[in-house]
Design an enzyme around this catalytic site. Structure first.
Site, PDB file in Angstrom:
ATOM      1  N   SER A   9      16.408  72.793   3.792  1.00  0.00           N
ATOM      2  CA  SER A   9      17.368  72.023   2.993  1.00  0.00           C
ATOM      3  C   SER A   9      17.696  72.780   1.713  1.00  0.00           C
ATOM      4  O   SER A   9      16.814  73.038   0.885  1.00  0.00           O
ATOM      5  CB  SER A   9      16.794  70.652   2.651  1.00  0.00           C
ATOM      6  OG  SER A   9      17.648  70.026   1.719  1.00  0.00           O
ATOM      7  N   HIS A  34      20.493  72.581   6.150  1.00  0.00           N
ATOM      8  CA  HIS A  34      20.787  71.190   5.802  1.00  0.00           C
ATOM      9  C   HIS A  34      21.361  71.172   4.385  1.00  0.00           C
ATOM     10  O   HIS A  34      20.774  71.744   3.467  1.00  0.00           O
ATOM     11  CB  HIS A  34      19.492  70.371   5.892  1.00  0.00           C
ATOM     12  CG  HIS A  34      19.661  68.907   5.654  1.00  0.00           C
ATOM     13  ND1 HIS A  34      20.115  68.034   6.613  1.00  0.00           N
ATOM     14  CD2 HIS A  34      19.416  68.153   4.553  1.00  0.00           C
ATOM     15  CE1 HIS A  34      20.143  66.805   6.128  1.00  0.00           C
ATOM     16  NE2 HIS A  34      19.722  66.840   4.864  1.00  0.00           N
ATOM     17  N   ASP A  36      22.684  68.725   1.341  1.00  0.00           N
ATOM     18  CA  ASP A  36      22.625  67.358   0.829  1.00  0.00           C
ATOM     19  C   ASP A  36      23.735  67.113  -0.177  1.00  0.00           C
ATOM     20  O   ASP A  36      23.799  67.774  -1.210  1.00  0.00           O
ATOM     21  CB  ASP A  36      21.272  67.134   0.135  1.00  0.00           C
ATOM     22  CG  ASP A  36      20.157  66.974   1.144  1.00  0.00           C
ATOM     23  OD1 ASP A  36      20.302  66.135   2.051  1.00  0.00           O
ATOM     24  OD2 ASP A  36      19.147  67.694   1.030  1.00  0.00           O
ATOM     25  N   MET A  38      25.373  64.331  -2.675  1.00  0.00           N
ATOM     26  CA  MET A  38      25.053  63.067  -3.365  1.00  0.00           C
ATOM     27  C   MET A  38      26.167  62.731  -4.350  1.00  0.00           C
ATOM     28  O   MET A  38      26.699  63.621  -5.015  1.00  0.00           O
ATOM     29  CB  MET A  38      23.737  63.216  -4.116  1.00  0.00           C
ATOM     30  CG  MET A  38      22.593  63.699  -3.247  1.00  0.00           C
ATOM     31  SD  MET A  38      21.091  63.852  -4.205  1.00  0.00           S
ATOM     32  CE  MET A  38      19.989  64.561  -2.979  1.00  0.00           C
ATOM     33  N   HIS A  67      24.764  66.305   5.029  1.00  0.00           N
ATOM     34  CA  HIS A  67      24.255  64.937   4.905  1.00  0.00           C
ATOM     35  C   HIS A  67      24.940  64.267   3.720  1.00  0.00           C
ATOM     36  O   HIS A  67      24.618  64.553   2.570  1.00  0.00           O
ATOM     37  CB  HIS A  67      22.720  65.046   4.712  1.00  0.00           C
ATOM     38  CG  HIS A  67      22.021  63.757   4.462  1.00  0.00           C
ATOM     39  ND1 HIS A  67      20.717  63.702   4.003  1.00  0.00           N
ATOM     40  CD2 HIS A  67      22.416  62.471   4.606  1.00  0.00           C
ATOM     41  CE1 HIS A  67      20.354  62.447   3.880  1.00  0.00           C
ATOM     42  NE2 HIS A  67      21.361  61.678   4.227  1.00  0.00           N
ATOM     43  N   MET A  69      25.275  61.571   1.348  1.00  0.00           N
ATOM     44  CA  MET A  69      24.654  60.407   0.700  1.00  0.00           C
ATOM     45  C   MET A  69      25.662  59.881  -0.304  1.00  0.00           C
ATOM     46  O   MET A  69      25.513  60.037  -1.520  1.00  0.00           O
ATOM     47  CB  MET A  69      23.348  60.826   0.011  1.00  0.00           C
ATOM     48  CG  MET A  69      22.222  61.062   1.006  1.00  0.00           C
ATOM     49  SD  MET A  69      20.861  61.978   0.277  1.00  0.00           S
ATOM     50  CE  MET A  69      21.426  63.632   0.546  1.00  0.00           C
ATOM     51  N   MET A 138      15.767  58.842   7.562  1.00  0.00           N
ATOM     52  CA  MET A 138      15.210  59.191   6.248  1.00  0.00           C
ATOM     53  C   MET A 138      13.745  58.775   6.219  1.00  0.00           C
ATOM     54  O   MET A 138      13.412  57.621   6.494  1.00  0.00           O
ATOM     55  CB  MET A 138      15.961  58.467   5.124  1.00  0.00           C
ATOM     56  CG  MET A 138      17.371  58.943   4.851  1.00  0.00           C
ATOM     57  SD  MET A 138      17.577  60.727   4.688  1.00  0.00           S
ATOM     58  CE  MET A 138      16.496  61.078   3.290  1.00  0.00           C
ATOM     59  N   ASP A 172      14.134  63.531   7.802  1.00  0.00           N
ATOM     60  CA  ASP A 172      14.474  64.150   6.514  1.00  0.00           C
ATOM     61  C   ASP A 172      13.652  63.500   5.405  1.00  0.00           C
ATOM     62  O   ASP A 172      13.815  62.314   5.127  1.00  0.00           O
ATOM     63  CB  ASP A 172      15.978  63.949   6.270  1.00  0.00           C
ATOM     64  CG  ASP A 172      16.483  64.622   5.010  1.00  0.00           C
ATOM     65  OD1 ASP A 172      15.720  65.378   4.385  1.00  0.00           O
ATOM     66  OD2 ASP A 172      17.661  64.396   4.674  1.00  0.00           O
TER      67      ASP A 172
HETATM   68  C1  DX5 Z   1      16.621  63.765   0.059  1.00  0.00           C
HETATM   69  C2  DX5 Z   1      17.393  64.740   0.892  1.00  0.00           C
HETATM   70  C3  DX5 Z   1      16.549  65.695   1.615  1.00  0.00           C
HETATM   71  C4  DX5 Z   1      15.732  66.630   0.753  1.00  0.00           C
HETATM   72  C5  DX5 Z   1      14.387  66.735   1.398  1.00  0.00           C
HETATM   73  O1  DX5 Z   1      17.477  62.787  -0.395  1.00  0.00           O
HETATM   74  O2  DX5 Z   1      18.180  64.053   1.870  1.00  0.00           O
HETATM   75  O3  DX5 Z   1      17.281  66.459   2.569  1.00  0.00           O
HETATM   76  O4  DX5 Z   1      16.283  67.917   0.627  1.00  0.00           O
HETATM   77  O5  DX5 Z   1      13.539  67.397   0.524  1.00  0.00           O
HETATM   78  P1  DX5 Z   1      11.979  67.580   0.832  1.00  0.00           P
HETATM   79  O6  DX5 Z   1      11.868  68.325   2.133  1.00  0.00           O
HETATM   80  O7  DX5 Z   1      11.520  68.328  -0.358  1.00  0.00           O
HETATM   81  O8  DX5 Z   1      11.382  66.195   0.926  1.00  0.00           O
HETATM   82 ZN    ZN Z   2      19.141  65.289   3.505  1.00  0.00          ZN
END
Ligand code: DX5
Ligand code: ZN
Length: 222
Positions: A9, A34, A36, A38, A67, A69, A138, A172
Site C-alpha cells: 500500500s 494498492h 488509498d 481519502m 481504494h 474512501m 477492512m 486491508d
Molecule cells: C487504511 C488503508 C490501508 C492502509 C493499510 O485506511 O485503507 O490500505 O494502507 O495500512 P497498514 O498495512 O499499515 O495497516
Molecule cells: Zn486501503
C-alpha cells in the site's frame, strides 16, 4: 485457489520518493499496488488524488488497486480510471447508488470492487456480487496505516468464500506475517500490506515468505 495477489500500500511508502517506491515494490515481486484515496469526510484523513495514480501508471506495469474512501465516489470514478486505476473500489457505505457506480466503473473499462468496513455485515455485499470482481474487507477502521488487525472480521470473509469460491477476496489493514496466515485460512487471496511491506528491511524476501505462507494456509482454510 484464486490467484494470490500481494499489494504493498503506497500510503506507507516514502512520499518524497513515490516513483522510486513504486519501482521498488514491483522489483520486490508485488502483484499489484494498492492506492488509498481519502476525502477527509468518509474518513478523517486526506491522502492522494488521480495524479498519484497517473504517476504510478507511468512508472510500473502493475495493476493499481485503487481504494476510494470517499463519501461520493460517483463524482470521481472517471478521473481515476482515466489516470489508470483498475481495480477501482468503492465502499458499500458510500452515499451513492452502489450498483450504478459499480456498473459505471465496468463500463469505463476498469474492474469494479466493493469494500466493507469492519462493522458492516457481509450480507451488505450480497446484492452486488454480480457486479464486482473484488470484495475488500477492512480489517481496521479506514483512514490510517499502522493500526492493529481486527480478527473479528474473519468470519465474514469465510462466509463469503463459502458462497463464492472463485471471487477475489481482499483484506486491508494490519496485515503482517501472522495476520496474513489467519486471513488466508479464512479464504482471503488478495492482501494489502502497507507498514509491514514498505517497512520491511527486505521487501522481496518478505513477499516471498508471504506467498508461501498463503499457499500453505489457504489449503487448510476453515
Ligand atoms: C487504511 C488503508 C490501508 C492502509 C493499510 O485506511 O485503507 O490500505 O494502507 O495500512 P497498514 O498495512 O499499515 O495497516
Ligand atoms: Zn486501503
Amino acid at each position: 485457489m484464486p490467484k494470490i495477489v500481494i499489494m504493498p500500500s503506497l500510503l506507507a511508502a516514502d512520499m518524497g520518493r513515490l516513483a522510486e517506491e513504486c519501482r521498488r515494490a514491483e522489483a520486490a515481486g508485488a502483484d499489484a499496488l494498492h492506492v488509498d484515496i481519502m476525502d477527509g469526510h468518509f474518513v478523517p484523513n486526506l491522502s492522494m488524488g488521480p495524479d498519484v495514480v497517473k504517476m504510478a501508471r507511468a512508472t510500473v506495469q502493475l495493476p493499481l488497486d485503487t481504494h476510494l474512501m470517499v463519501t461520493q465516489p460517483q463524482h470521481l470514478t472517471a478521473a481515476f480510471i482515466k489516470a489508470g486505476a483498475s481495480p477501482l473500489l468503492i465502499h458499500v457505505e458510500a452515499q451513492c447508488d452502489v450498483r450504478a457506480v459499480l456498473q459505471d466503473i465496468r463500463r469505463q473499462g476498469a474492474r469494479p470492487g466493493l469494500t466493507l468496513n469492519p462493522e458492516t455485515p457481509v450480507e451488505a455485499a450480497f446484492p452486488f456480487l454480480g457486479d464486482v470482481d473484488e470484495v475488500l474487507f477492512m480489517s481496521v477502521h479506514p483512514g490510517f496505516g499502522g493500526q492493529s488487525f481486527m480478527p473479528q472480521v474473519l468470519p465474514k470473509v469465510a462466509a463469503l468464500r463459502r458462497r463464492c469460491p472463485d471471487l477475489d477476496l481482499a483484506i486491508d489493514g494490519g496485515i503482517n506475517r501472522a495476520t496474513t496466515i489467519a486471513a488466508a485460512e479464512h479464504g482471503v487471496n488478495m492482501f494489502v500490506a502497507g507498514t509491514y511491506l514498505f517497512g520491511a528491511p527486505d521487501m522481496q524476501a518478505e513477499i516471498a515468505l508471504m506467498r508461501s505462507a498463503i499457499q500453505q494456509a489457504y489449503s487448510k482454510k476453515v
